[in-house]
Design an enzyme around this catalytic site. Structure first.
Site, short mmCIF file in Angstrom:
data_model
loop_
_atom_site.label_atom_id
_atom_site.label_comp_id
_atom_site.label_asym_id
_atom_site.label_seq_id
_atom_site.Cartn_x
_atom_site.Cartn_y
_atom_site.Cartn_z
N ASP A 1 2.39 2.05 3.41
CA ASP A 1 3.33 1.06 4.07
C ASP A 1 4.60 1.59 3.69
O ASP A 1 5.58 1.30 4.46
CB ASP A 1 3.24 -0.41 3.17
CG ASP A 1 1.85 -0.92 3.37
OD1 ASP A 1 1.10 -0.76 4.33
OD2 ASP A 1 1.62 -1.81 2.38
N HIS B 1 1.04 -1.09 0.05
CA HIS B 1 -0.06 0.17 -0.06
C HIS B 1 0.70 1.15 -0.08
O HIS B 1 1.86 1.28 0.71
CB HIS B 1 -0.84 0.10 1.19
CG HIS B 1 -1.93 -1.16 1.53
ND1 HIS B 1 -1.39 -2.05 2.24
CD2 HIS B 1 -3.24 -1.00 1.51
CE1 HIS B 1 -2.18 -3.11 2.43
NE2 HIS B 1 -3.45 -2.41 1.94
C1 XUL Z 1 -7.47 -6.49 4.49
C2 XUL Z 1 -6.65 -6.70 3.49
C3 XUL Z 1 -5.88 -6.01 2.72
C4 XUL Z 1 -5.73 -5.86 1.08
C5 XUL Z 1 -4.93 -4.73 0.47
O1 XUL Z 1 -8.10 -7.40 5.07
O2 XUL Z 1 -6.81 -8.08 2.76
O3 XUL Z 1 -4.51 -5.89 3.02
O4 XUL Z 1 -5.07 -7.09 0.83
O5 XUL Z 1 -5.72 -3.51 0.80
#
Ligand code: XUL
Ligand code: CO
Length: 437
Positions: free
Chosen positions: A102, A99
């Site tokens: 992150d 993300h």
């Molecule tokens: C949350 C989840 C996230 C997504 C990406 O449950 O799975 O980490 O994979 O935003």
């Protein structure tokens, strides 16, 4: 400098090895069903669980012992990049995922935040140039910051929609810069807590509006990643709009987005929705919508998203069966959206978690390939649905049958004789494949 000096490069040592820091099943160059394991499995490390997560939970503070614990801000972000590429290399994984938040800290304004992001993206690009590890997907975190309390694209506040749009725009630019294979949308707060204050129709239309804007912008800048929606029924919101694969597919079809998007199916999200992992994979596959996988598992005794490393060999075998029947994951991969337990605080635990997950999926791949090679389930289906190949069944399938013709067919027919579903026999057969003979 080495951030994980206690761990050397993880090698394949075979099933007899007792070395905990070696692969027992995952042999990247071994060919299974016409492709190497590395090509089939396309493993990815998730940045958030591996380098950002510090072990907090709703009841307690950080527990993780990490070489970067004394750092903060951009210094921390930079060290994490160095540590990440050492980790990827030691595991020998082909992909990673992140993300935006992150990898770099937020500033006071989006302009400052984007500046931070640019610095780290530049560093990642440099490291990627000297590494085999590529970006499987990136995404925008539109759920952590308090501004997203009412949602992002589905917020009641148009300024928040604008902010989310700007964040996605930047995410697409970053994805292009790093040559990402996919771009993920997980609607962390795209849902509601109560219908009493929710204009569901407008919220769903707005969610589709942001996705449409994103697809258009990706085209405009020449970012040709596969777009993915990641369904999840609840957590953090009580009800999330991308509830499960079926709901997400119906949504994409309604808004004319189904040719631009596929699904990223996560095992633990499937169980939260009351489905099996393989149900969600099958639903996606038969609709031509299986794009990628977030490989993890939940705890059968807990009703939340525990994001554990996948070690259930039934689960990985049935998942890989769907993947093989899909002709592979194409641009997608198996991303470990999985974290070590809060009490597994030593850096080596990060390696043990990934080794366990990679070996479990490698084993699942071998089981699934053998099941397909022997036509185990294909033969079952052929026999079970044989009545649709000839006579009245063939007429039903071809569209020749009418209600009148079907009535005529059964009116004077004595009782219909049914065959057994044979579930118990099939489970025994599956067990034989799982234990290797
Ligand atoms: C949350 C989840 C996230 C997504 C990406 O449950 O799975 O980490 O994979 O935003
Ligand atoms: Co996920």
């Amino acid at each position: 400098m080495a951030y994980f000096p206690e761990v050397n490069k993880i090698k394949y040592e075979g099933p007899k090895s007792r070395n905990p820091l070696a692969y027992k099943q995952y042999n990247p160059t071994e060919v299974v069903a016409g492709k190497t394991m590395e090509e089939h499995l396309r493993f990815a490390v998730s940045y958030w669980h591996t380098f950002t997560f510090q072990g907090t939970d709703p009841f307690g503070l950080a527990t993780m012992v990490r070489p970067w614990n004394s750092l903060s801000g951009m210094d921390l972000a930079k060290v994490r990049v160095e540590a990440a590429f050492e980790f990827f290399e030691k595991l020998d994984v082909p992909y990673f995922c992140f993300h935006d938040r992150d990898i770099a800290p937020e500033g006071d304004t989006l302009r400052e935040t984007n500046k931070n992001l640019d610095v780290i993206v530049g560093m990642i690009k440099e490291r990627m140039a000297g590494s085999k590890t590529k970006l499987l997907w990136n995404t925008a975190n539109m759920f952590s910051n308090p501004r997203f309390a009412h949602g992002a694209a589905t917020s009641c506040n148009a300024d928040v929609f604008a902010f989310a749009a700007a964040q996605v725009k930047k995410g697409l630019e970053v994805g292009k810069e790093l040559g990402s294979q996919n771009y993920v949308f997980w609607g962390g707060r795209e849902g509601y807590e109560t219908l009493l204050n929710t204009d569901m129709g407008l919220e769903l239309d707005n969610m589709a509006r942001l996705l449409t804007l994103a697809a258009d912008y990706a085209k405009e800048i020449g970012f040709d990643a596969q777009f993915l929606i990641e369904p999840k029924p609840k957590e953090p919101t009580k009800h999330q709009y991308d509830f499960d694969a079926a709901a997400a597919i119906a949504f994409l079809q309604k808004y004319g987005l189904s040719d631009k998007f596929k699904l990223n199916i996560e095992a633990n999200h499937a169980t939260l929705a009351g489905h099996t992992f393989e149900h969600e994979l099958r639903t996606s596959r038969i609709n031509g919508m299986l794009g990628s996988v977030d490989a993890n598992q939940g705890d059968p005794l807990l009703g939340w998203d525990t994001d554990e490393f996948p070690t259930d060999l039934y689960g990985t075998s049935l998942a890989m069966y769907e993947v093989l029947k899909n002709g592979g994951l194409h641009r997608g991969g198996l991303n470990f959206d999985a974290k070590v337990r809060r009490a597994s605080m030593r850096p080596e635990d990060l390696f043990y978690g990934h080794i366990a997950g990679m070996d479990s999926f490698a084993y699942g791949l071998k089981v699934a390939a053998k099941l397909i090679e022997d036509n185990v389930f294909e033969n079952v289906l052929a026999e079970r649905y044989a009545s649709y190949k000839t006579g009245v069944g063939a007429d039903i399938v071809s569209g020749k049958a009418t209600l009148q013709s079907l009535e005529e067919y059964v009116l004077d027919k004595p009782d219909i004789e049914l065959a057994s579903g044979g579930q118990e026999r099939l489970l025994s057969v599956l067990n034989q494949y799982l234990i290797g003979n």
